[in-house]
Write a protein that holds these residues in place. Structure first.
Motif, short mmCIF file in Angstrom:
data_model
loop_
_atom_site.label_atom_id
_atom_site.label_comp_id
_atom_site.label_asym_id
_atom_site.label_seq_id
_atom_site.Cartn_x
_atom_site.Cartn_y
_atom_site.Cartn_z
N VAL A 7 40.87 -26.26 9.10
CA VAL A 7 39.61 -26.59 8.43
C VAL A 7 38.57 -26.99 9.47
CG1 VAL A 7 38.48 -28.12 6.79
CG2 VAL A 7 40.80 -27.31 6.34
N LEU A 8 37.51 -26.18 9.58
CA LEU A 8 36.43 -26.45 10.53
C LEU A 8 35.25 -27.17 9.91
CD1 LEU A 8 36.38 -23.17 12.63
CD2 LEU A 8 36.37 -25.47 13.57
N ALA A 9 35.14 -27.17 8.59
CA ALA A 9 33.94 -27.68 7.91
C ALA A 9 32.71 -26.98 8.46
CB ALA A 9 33.82 -29.20 8.07
N ALA A 10 32.80 -25.66 8.54
CA ALA A 10 31.74 -24.84 9.13
C ALA A 10 30.50 -24.83 8.25
CB ALA A 10 32.24 -23.42 9.34
N GLN A 11 29.35 -24.96 8.89
CA GLN A 11 28.07 -24.89 8.18
C GLN A 11 27.49 -23.49 8.37
OE1 GLN A 11 25.14 -27.75 9.43
NE2 GLN A 11 23.64 -27.11 7.91
N PHE A 12 27.64 -22.65 7.36
CA PHE A 12 27.14 -21.29 7.43
C PHE A 12 25.62 -21.29 7.22
CE2 PHE A 12 31.59 -20.71 6.95
CZ PHE A 12 31.89 -19.45 7.44
N PRO A 13 24.92 -20.26 7.72
CA PRO A 13 23.47 -20.20 7.54
C PRO A 13 23.06 -20.34 6.08
CG PRO A 13 24.19 -18.52 9.09
CD PRO A 13 25.44 -19.14 8.53
N GLY A 14 22.05 -21.18 5.86
CA GLY A 14 21.57 -21.42 4.51
C GLY A 14 22.29 -22.52 3.76
N GLN A 15 23.35 -23.07 4.35
CA GLN A 15 24.11 -24.13 3.70
C GLN A 15 23.72 -25.50 4.27
OE1 GLN A 15 28.26 -23.21 4.18
NE2 GLN A 15 28.23 -21.57 2.68
N GLY A 16 23.90 -26.52 3.45
CA GLY A 16 23.70 -27.89 3.91
C GLY A 16 24.99 -28.46 4.46
N GLN A 17 24.86 -29.57 5.17
CA GLN A 17 26.04 -30.21 5.75
C GLN A 17 26.97 -30.76 4.67
OE1 GLN A 17 24.15 -32.99 8.37
NE2 GLN A 17 23.30 -31.37 9.67
N GLY A 18 26.39 -31.30 3.60
CA GLY A 18 27.21 -31.79 2.51
C GLY A 18 28.02 -30.69 1.86
N GLU A 19 27.43 -29.50 1.75
CA GLU A 19 28.14 -28.36 1.18
C GLU A 19 29.33 -27.97 2.06
OE1 GLU A 19 27.18 -23.72 -0.21
OE2 GLU A 19 25.57 -25.05 0.49
N ALA A 20 29.11 -27.99 3.36
CA ALA A 20 30.19 -27.65 4.29
C ALA A 20 31.33 -28.66 4.19
CB ALA A 20 29.65 -27.59 5.72
N LEU A 21 31.00 -29.93 4.12
CA LEU A 21 32.03 -30.96 4.04
C LEU A 21 32.76 -30.93 2.70
CD1 LEU A 21 30.10 -33.84 5.80
CD2 LEU A 21 32.17 -32.70 6.64
#
Length: 342
Positions: A7-21
């Motif tokens: 699990v990297l908790a990757a932040q893909f383009p267009g996503q927020g940090q909360g969404e990644a987490l």
């Protein structure tokens, strides 16, 4: 063979940090539901490549939300933390989780993190062995003192002492991220299993395992310890009914994330760094790892284990960047791939 999620908790383009987490937490819960053996958590600072800055903190949350699955760090970056502080946290998680915690550690990189946390470039370039030895002693001995170049302190008791936990192991296992012969030798001499990166193929991983075994034997490790070392191979996994669909899912999503995430790294000393071509790197990963049909994925994992001697896998399953797709990918890994491994 044991298969886990990376699990990297990757932040893909267009996503927020909360969404990644949120995707990271939910994917870990899905891994337990799907019957995977472990969840391995990455740690990064100041870059969208990974939005988890403390793998050991996220591990604490996930150990509290799960009941069976092993949770490990991949990795906690030793040069940016005090080994005793990390050792105390690891002991706490080991004892309160019933021995379900694994501590993966690594050198990290020559990033600005070293400036922010005040440890300096020397901690990265030459201080890792001292930090590792102090950490391992903290997890294995009842009291510890230090008289090294970076750490000097009087003898103090280890509290909580992980060897008092009611588990088979005397303390949490320690796994070392290895990317060079020097780090392989370092891990082998201490009898610590390796975490091998997703950017290298079976042939190179087999060479690293062989080197580890030679160095471990030369350091006096027993034959049982040498052959029983449970090394971990990081990789990517994407499952679809057709291999072309699995590859397409990754080549559509991963290059944008890799470009932004890897491109955000800043060196502490201004040294020049060369970034991989994001699309070429994605295609390389698709060729090295289980990406395709369930049968192909099972065959790839079995072949890698046979060729390299690696018995554990940490597979990135969030490469699509989408939560629903990630959960489905994990479900299929547990239901359609792992049963074929025997």
């Amino acid at each position: 063979m044991h298969v886990g999620s990376f699990v990297l908790a990757a932040q893909f383009p267009g996503q927020g940090q909360g969404e990644a987490l949120h995707r990271a937490v939910r994917s870990a819960e899905a891994a337990e539901e799907a019957g995977l053996d472990a969840v391995w958590l990455a740690e990064h600072h100041f870059v969208p490549y990974g939005t988890c800055p403390s793998a050991v903190t996220l591990a604490a949350l996930l150990l509290g939300r799960t009941h069976r699955i092993r949770v490990g760090t991949a990795v906690s970056v030793l040069p940016t933390t005090h080994p005793v502080a990390l050792g105390e946290q690891a002991a706490l998680l080991h004892m309160t989780s019933g021995g379900r915690f694994s501590l993966g550690v690594g050198r990290g990189g020559p990033w600005v993190d070293l400036e922010v946390f005040g440890s300096g470039l020397d901690a990265y370039e030459s201080g890792f062995p001292e930090s590792l030895d102090l950490l391992v002693r903290w997890l294995r001995e009842p009291s510890v003192a230090a008289a090294g170049e970076r750490f000097t302190f009087r003898e103090v008791p280890v509290v909580p002492r992980p060897s008092e936990a009611l588990t088979e192991a005397s303390g949490p296992e320690v796994v070392v991220a290895c990317t060079s012969p020097a780090s392989v030798r370092l891990a082998a001499e201490r009898g610590l299993a390796m975490l091998l990166g997703m950017h290298v193929g079976d042939e190179e991983k087999a060479e690293m395992v062989a080197l580890w075994r030679r160095c471990a034997r030369a350091a006096g490790r027993s034959p049982e310890e040498v052959l029983g070392a449970a090394h971990v191979s990081a990789g990517v996994c994407q499952i679809a009914d057709r291999r072309t669909d699995a590859v397409e899912a990754l080549t559509k999503a991963m290059p944008g994330w890799l470009k932004e995430g890897l491109g955000a790294h800043v060196t502490v000393d201004g040294r020049e760094r060369r970034m991989r071509d994001p699309l070429a790197y994605t295609e390389l990963l698709c060729g090295l790892h289980p990406v395709g049909t369930p049968r192909l994925c099972a065959d790839r994992l079995a072949a890698t284990s046979e060729r390299t001697g690696v018995s554990r896998f940490a597979l990135l399953t969030e490469g699509s960047g989408d939560l629903a797709a990630t959960e489905e990918n994990i479900r299929r890994l547990g239901a359609e791939v792992i049963p074929q491994l025997g």
